[in-house]
Scaffold this active site. Structure first.
Site, PDB file in Angstrom:
ATOM      1  N   CYS A 185       0.801  -1.235   0.000  1.00  0.00           N
ATOM      2  CA  CYS A 185       0.000   0.000   0.000  1.00  0.00           C
ATOM      3  C   CYS A 185       0.830   1.279   0.000  1.00  0.00           C
ATOM      4  O   CYS A 185       0.451   2.279  -0.619  1.00  0.00           O
ATOM      5  CB  CYS A 185      -0.938   0.034   1.211  1.00  0.00           C
ATOM      6  SG  CYS A 185      -1.617  -1.573   1.669  1.00  0.00           S
ATOM      7  N   CYS A 207       1.807   3.736  -3.125  1.00  0.00           N
ATOM      8  CA  CYS A 207       0.843   4.683  -3.703  1.00  0.00           C
ATOM      9  C   CYS A 207       0.281   5.658  -2.673  1.00  0.00           C
ATOM     10  O   CYS A 207       0.005   6.804  -2.985  1.00  0.00           O
ATOM     11  CB  CYS A 207      -0.311   3.925  -4.368  1.00  0.00           C
ATOM     12  SG  CYS A 207       0.225   3.060  -5.855  1.00  0.00           S
ATOM     13  N   HIS A 208       0.079   5.171  -1.424  1.00  0.00           N
ATOM     14  CA  HIS A 208      -0.601   6.028  -0.444  1.00  0.00           C
ATOM     15  C   HIS A 208       0.358   6.747   0.502  1.00  0.00           C
ATOM     16  O   HIS A 208      -0.065   7.639   1.237  1.00  0.00           O
ATOM     17  CB  HIS A 208      -1.598   5.203   0.374  1.00  0.00           C
ATOM     18  CG  HIS A 208      -2.701   4.616  -0.463  1.00  0.00           C
ATOM     19  ND1 HIS A 208      -3.787   5.354  -0.873  1.00  0.00           N
ATOM     20  CD2 HIS A 208      -2.868   3.385  -0.992  1.00  0.00           C
ATOM     21  CE1 HIS A 208      -4.588   4.586  -1.608  1.00  0.00           C
ATOM     22  NE2 HIS A 208      -4.040   3.384  -1.701  1.00  0.00           N
ATOM     23  N   MET A 236      -7.024   1.663  -8.201  1.00  0.00           N
ATOM     24  CA  MET A 236      -6.738   0.813  -7.038  1.00  0.00           C
ATOM     25  C   MET A 236      -6.961  -0.645  -7.455  1.00  0.00           C
ATOM     26  O   MET A 236      -8.054  -1.015  -7.894  1.00  0.00           O
ATOM     27  CB  MET A 236      -7.689   1.191  -5.899  1.00  0.00           C
ATOM     28  CG  MET A 236      -7.772   0.168  -4.788  1.00  0.00           C
ATOM     29  SD  MET A 236      -6.525   0.404  -3.523  1.00  0.00           S
ATOM     30  CE  MET A 236      -7.050  -0.834  -2.336  1.00  0.00           C
ATOM     31  N   HIS A 286       6.640  11.603 -10.536  1.00  0.00           N
ATOM     32  CA  HIS A 286       6.871  10.164 -10.416  1.00  0.00           C
ATOM     33  C   HIS A 286       8.024   9.727 -11.323  1.00  0.00           C
ATOM     34  O   HIS A 286       9.174   9.931 -10.983  1.00  0.00           O
ATOM     35  CB  HIS A 286       5.564   9.413 -10.729  1.00  0.00           C
ATOM     36  CG  HIS A 286       5.592   7.984 -10.323  1.00  0.00           C
ATOM     37  ND1 HIS A 286       5.468   7.580  -9.017  1.00  0.00           N
ATOM     38  CD2 HIS A 286       5.753   6.858 -11.049  1.00  0.00           C
ATOM     39  CE1 HIS A 286       5.557   6.250  -8.966  1.00  0.00           C
ATOM     40  NE2 HIS A 286       5.734   5.796 -10.177  1.00  0.00           N
ATOM     41  N   HIS A 343       2.222   7.335 -17.151  1.00  0.00           N
ATOM     42  CA  HIS A 343       3.293   6.526 -16.541  1.00  0.00           C
ATOM     43  C   HIS A 343       4.270   6.154 -17.669  1.00  0.00           C
ATOM     44  O   HIS A 343       4.140   5.108 -18.294  1.00  0.00           O
ATOM     45  CB  HIS A 343       2.707   5.272 -15.874  1.00  0.00           C
ATOM     46  CG  HIS A 343       3.698   4.557 -15.008  1.00  0.00           C
ATOM     47  ND1 HIS A 343       4.718   3.790 -15.538  1.00  0.00           N
ATOM     48  CD2 HIS A 343       3.856   4.510 -13.666  1.00  0.00           C
ATOM     49  CE1 HIS A 343       5.439   3.290 -14.541  1.00  0.00           C
ATOM     50  NE2 HIS A 343       4.939   3.719 -13.391  1.00  0.00           N
TER      51      HIS A 343
HETATM   52 FE1  DHE Z   1       7.971   1.458 -10.168  1.00  0.00          FE
HETATM   53  C1  DHE Z   1      10.407   3.048 -12.023  1.00  0.00           C
HETATM   54  C2  DHE Z   1       7.902   4.068  -8.015  1.00  0.00           C
HETATM   55  C3  DHE Z   1       5.129   0.172  -8.777  1.00  0.00           C
HETATM   56  C4  DHE Z   1       8.467  -1.432 -11.862  1.00  0.00           C
HETATM   57  N1  DHE Z   1       8.961   3.231 -10.058  1.00  0.00           N
HETATM   58  C5  DHE Z   1       9.914   3.712 -10.930  1.00  0.00           C
HETATM   59  C6  DHE Z   1      10.328   5.032 -10.504  1.00  0.00           C
HETATM   60  C7  DHE Z   1       9.626   5.322  -9.362  1.00  0.00           C
HETATM   61  C8  DHE Z   1       8.766   4.188  -9.078  1.00  0.00           C
HETATM   62  C9  DHE Z   1       9.710   6.581  -8.537  1.00  0.00           C
HETATM   63  C10 DHE Z   1      11.358   5.907 -11.198  1.00  0.00           C
HETATM   64  C11 DHE Z   1      12.756   5.551 -10.754  1.00  0.00           C
HETATM   65  C12 DHE Z   1      13.833   6.376 -11.466  1.00  0.00           C
HETATM   66  O1  DHE Z   1      13.752   6.538 -12.684  1.00  0.00           O
HETATM   67  O2  DHE Z   1      14.773   6.859 -10.808  1.00  0.00           O
HETATM   68  N2  DHE Z   1       6.694   2.048  -8.679  1.00  0.00           N
HETATM   69  C13 DHE Z   1       6.881   3.128  -7.901  1.00  0.00           C
HETATM   70  C14 DHE Z   1       5.824   3.209  -6.922  1.00  0.00           C
HETATM   71  O3  DHE Z   1       5.750   4.060  -5.980  1.00  0.00           O
HETATM   72  C15 DHE Z   1       4.797   2.208  -7.277  1.00  0.00           C
HETATM   73  C16 DHE Z   1       3.630   2.934  -7.958  1.00  0.00           C
HETATM   74  C17 DHE Z   1       4.146   1.463  -6.137  1.00  0.00           C
HETATM   75  C18 DHE Z   1       5.073   0.667  -5.280  1.00  0.00           C
HETATM   76  O4  DHE Z   1       4.617   0.238  -4.222  1.00  0.00           O
HETATM   77  O5  DHE Z   1       6.233   0.467  -5.618  1.00  0.00           O
HETATM   78  C19 DHE Z   1       5.575   1.379  -8.299  1.00  0.00           C
HETATM   79  N3  DHE Z   1       6.957  -0.331 -10.312  1.00  0.00           N
HETATM   80  C20 DHE Z   1       5.831  -0.644  -9.656  1.00  0.00           C
HETATM   81  C21 DHE Z   1       5.403  -1.994  -9.947  1.00  0.00           C
HETATM   82  O6  DHE Z   1       4.382  -2.577  -9.485  1.00  0.00           O
HETATM   83  C22 DHE Z   1       6.383  -2.558 -10.918  1.00  0.00           C
HETATM   84  C23 DHE Z   1       5.688  -2.867 -12.246  1.00  0.00           C
HETATM   85  C24 DHE Z   1       7.037  -3.857 -10.405  1.00  0.00           C
HETATM   86  C25 DHE Z   1       7.713  -3.679  -9.072  1.00  0.00           C
HETATM   87  O7  DHE Z   1       8.927  -3.726  -9.064  1.00  0.00           O
HETATM   88  O8  DHE Z   1       7.051  -3.503  -8.058  1.00  0.00           O
HETATM   89  C26 DHE Z   1       7.358  -1.392 -11.055  1.00  0.00           C
HETATM   90  N4  DHE Z   1       9.201   0.920 -11.688  1.00  0.00           N
HETATM   91  C27 DHE Z   1       9.279  -0.346 -12.198  1.00  0.00           C
HETATM   92  C28 DHE Z   1      10.332  -0.375 -13.205  1.00  0.00           C
HETATM   93  C29 DHE Z   1      10.871   0.917 -13.276  1.00  0.00           C
HETATM   94  C30 DHE Z   1      10.152   1.712 -12.290  1.00  0.00           C
HETATM   95  C31 DHE Z   1      10.715  -1.587 -14.040  1.00  0.00           C
HETATM   96  C32 DHE Z   1      12.019   1.412 -14.170  1.00  0.00           C
HETATM   97  C33 DHE Z   1      11.554   1.672 -15.564  1.00  0.00           C
HETATM   98  C34 DHE Z   1      12.680   2.099 -16.470  1.00  0.00           C
HETATM   99  O9  DHE Z   1      12.678   1.657 -17.639  1.00  0.00           O
HETATM  100  O10 DHE Z   1      13.540   2.874 -16.057  1.00  0.00           O
END
Ligand code: DHE
Length: 533
Positions: free
Chosen positions: A47, A50-51, A90, A327, A369
């Site tokens: 949670c 996002c929250h 959600m 983000h 996104h």
């Molecule tokens: Fe991510 C990038 C935050 C959920 C996979 N994710 C990022 C970035 C942030 C972020 C701030 C940018 C980083 C940077 O560039 O310096 N992500 C979050 C969250 O807060 C969120 C919404 C909820 C959470 O609880 O984490 C979230 N993200 C996910 C997923 O559910 C994903 C699909 C699988 C996982 O790992 O949990 C996921 N996020 C990714 C990936 C990137 C990413 C693969 C990098 C993408 C790229 O090509 O650079």
């Protein structure tokens, strides 16, 4: 049919209940110590991202006891929302949480959120380990592999990163990295991969070792999502920086040993209303190509910080007013403009890192996104950049060449339709005629397992959409160094990496095996170090 039924049920339950006011005399539920610990863990895992740790909201709404009461969320409504999700993004948790766990979370959300602990430099240093000191590392690659075409694959739930040879598709090595690695970034030289775990642990992997392995690690947050390195000329591989969700700060580290050097708090005031925020989390970070600066995006206050790392004792930070809930984002094709999503505001923000100011803020659709986004040249509008959306079935494409095509700069010039909402990543390569998009958060199984491919030369043509797997969620793309193959992850316990020929869209290989556990992000060394997308 079953899905429609659930949505209807959720709607019928949410709407009438949302008209019921929670009586102020309703007692706050009591949780035992064991229940509290369990609920904290579930909240952290599912949670908080996002929250927010303090539940004050960002991508998801404010769910403090006060916030829930204000929006008339009774325990029954909370239970329904957790169980079935909402059309606003959600997810439904009924497949991942047991009914008693959902009941526990309903109770937990009615008690004040416990503030997680702070962290000092001394706390961080206690976790710091240099496994192979820089002087004992090889001075040239100890193998004959084409290491610039290695892929670092996040094995999310295994807490590991796999290094796969992009030429031979063989598994080269696996490094233990910590809980739920989120992303990898390559050092300026490309020789090191830095991974950041959701638990705030950063790990450094040396790709020149005979069997690439972890050479240093440190934990600098209790929750984190971003890491990057110093890339400006003269600072290559010198420094690293980690952006934390909790505590709300970023930490500058030695790029060779990961020794934590400096903590900078992001607690501050929102850019627009100038209200104090106790938890402004650090979202994406990129390293400028125009000066020794990092672009650090502070989510809740809506500032882009330009942090000059040339003198970290006398740190110079320029705070650009941008938009709340920053983000993820990436560079334009020239690597001068950084474009970041303010996802809960449905906008993108463009920052000129040469002139060091915000040059555009524009709406794209519901919850953009982009990941790092995708850049190409449109036959009509010139250089463009694009993002999919979590909340709608579109890709927004805008002009990103203010010098050559000022009339289109920071304006959405086209919208492409996808199979559905829940899009997270888009990718292309300068040598490719294709643009790929995924839908991993879609509620329909078939859609979240499918991708769509669009043509740059025929932007009006129908995309080619196809199913990549019949299990898991299909997520994230990466090209190989040559730009002629696309790697896609199938994210579940029996994970796969599926490789397509980018020209013919024919499947070339499926990488499977016991070790392919929950693959998510995957990063090619060359493309990551050079910011090619
Ligand atoms: Fe991510 C990038 C935050 C959920 C996979 N994710 C990022 C970035 C942030 C972020 C701030 C940018 C980083 C940077 O560039 O310096 N992500 C979050 C969250 O807060 C969120 C919404 C909820 C959470 O609880 O984490 C979230 N993200 C996910 C997923 O559910 C994903 C699909 C699988 C996982 O790992 O949990 C996921 N996020 C990714 C990936 C990137 C990413 C693969 C990098 C993408 C790229 O090509 O650079």
């Amino acid at each position: 049919m079953k899905k429609v039924f659930y949505w209807l049920l959720a709607f019928l339950l949410v709407v009438p209940f949302s008209l019921v006011t929670v009586s102020s005399s309703e007692a706050t539920p009591k949780l035992s110590k064991a229940e509290m610990e369990k609920a904290k863990k579930i909240y952290f895992n599912y949670c908080g991202g996002c929250h927010g740790s303090l539940r004050r909201g960002a991508t998801g709404p404010n769910i403090t006891p006060e916030g829930l009461k204000k929006r008339k969320r009774t325990p029954e409504v909370i239970k329904t929302i957790i169980t079935f999700g909402t059309p606003g993004g959600m997810p439904s948790w009924k497949d991942r949480l047991k009914p008693e766990e959902i009941a526990l979370m309903v109770k937990y959300l009615q008690v004040e959120p416990p503030a997680p602990p702070e962290m000092s430099l001394a706390d961080m240093k206690e976790t710091w380990k240099v496994i192979v000191p820089p002087q004992k590392r090889p001075s040239k690659p100890q193998h004959n592999r084409n290491w610039q075409n290695f892929f670092g694959v996040v094995l999310r739930d295994a807490g590991k990163v796999a290094i796969v040879d992009g030429d031979t598709k063989e598994l080269v090595s696996i490094a233990n990295t910590g809980f739920a690695v989120h992303i990898l970034r390559a050092s300026a030289s490309g020789r090191y991969f830095y991974s950041i775990g959701r638990d705030g642990k950063v790990t450094m992997i040396d790709l020149w070792m005979k069997k690439p392995a972890k050479v240093a690690e440190v934990k600098v947050c209790t929750e984190a999502r971003s890491v990057d390195v110093s890339k400006y000329k003269g600072y290559e591989d010198k420094l690293a920086v980690v952006g934390c969700y909790w505590p709300p700060h970023f930490v500058i580290l030695d790029g060779q040993t990961l020794e934590p050097l400096k903590i900078v708090s992001t607690r501050s005031y929102t850019y627009d209303t100038n209200e104090y925020h106790p938890e402004p989390r650090v979202a994406s970070i990129v390293a400028s190509h125009f000066s020794p600066e990092w672009v650090i995006n502070v989510k809740e206050t809506g500032y882009v910080w330009l942090v000059n790392y040339s003198d970290i004792k006398n740190l110079n930070i320029t705070m650009l007013e941008a938009e709340r809930f920053l983000h993820d984002g990436g560079w334009d094709a020239t690597k001068r403009y950084f474009m970041v999503a303010a996802n809960a505001r449905n906008k993108m923000v463009a920052v000129d890192t040469k002139e060091r100011k915000v040059v555009g803020i524009f709406e794209t659709g519901i919850k953009p996104h982009p990941g790092r986004g995708a850049n190409w040249t449109d036959p009509k509008y010139g250089p463009v950049t694009a993002t999919p959306h979590i909340g709608e079935a579109t890709i927004a494409i805008w002009g990103s060449d203010p010098e050559g095509h000022p009339q289109y700069a920071w304006k959405v010039v086209r919208k492409w339709h996808t199979l559905g909402s829940g899009g997270l990543f888009i990718k292309t390569h300068p040598k490719s005629n294709h643009v790929w998009v995924d839908h991993p958060l879609n509620t329909v199984e078939k859609i979240r397992q499918s991708v769509c491919v669009y043509r740059k030369d025929k932007p009006e043509a129908k995309p080619n959409c196809f199913r990549v797997a019949n299990h898991g969620r299909v997520v994230h793309f990466e090209y190989n160094k040559a730009g002629n193959e696309v790697w896609i992850a199938v994210w579940d316990k029996k994970g796969e990496i599926v490789i397509y020929d980018d020209k013919t869209l024919k499947e070339k290989k499926r990488i499977k095996g016991d070790w392919v556990v929950t693959p998510t992000g995957h990063f090619n060394v060359y493309n990551t170090m050079k910011d090619i997308y």
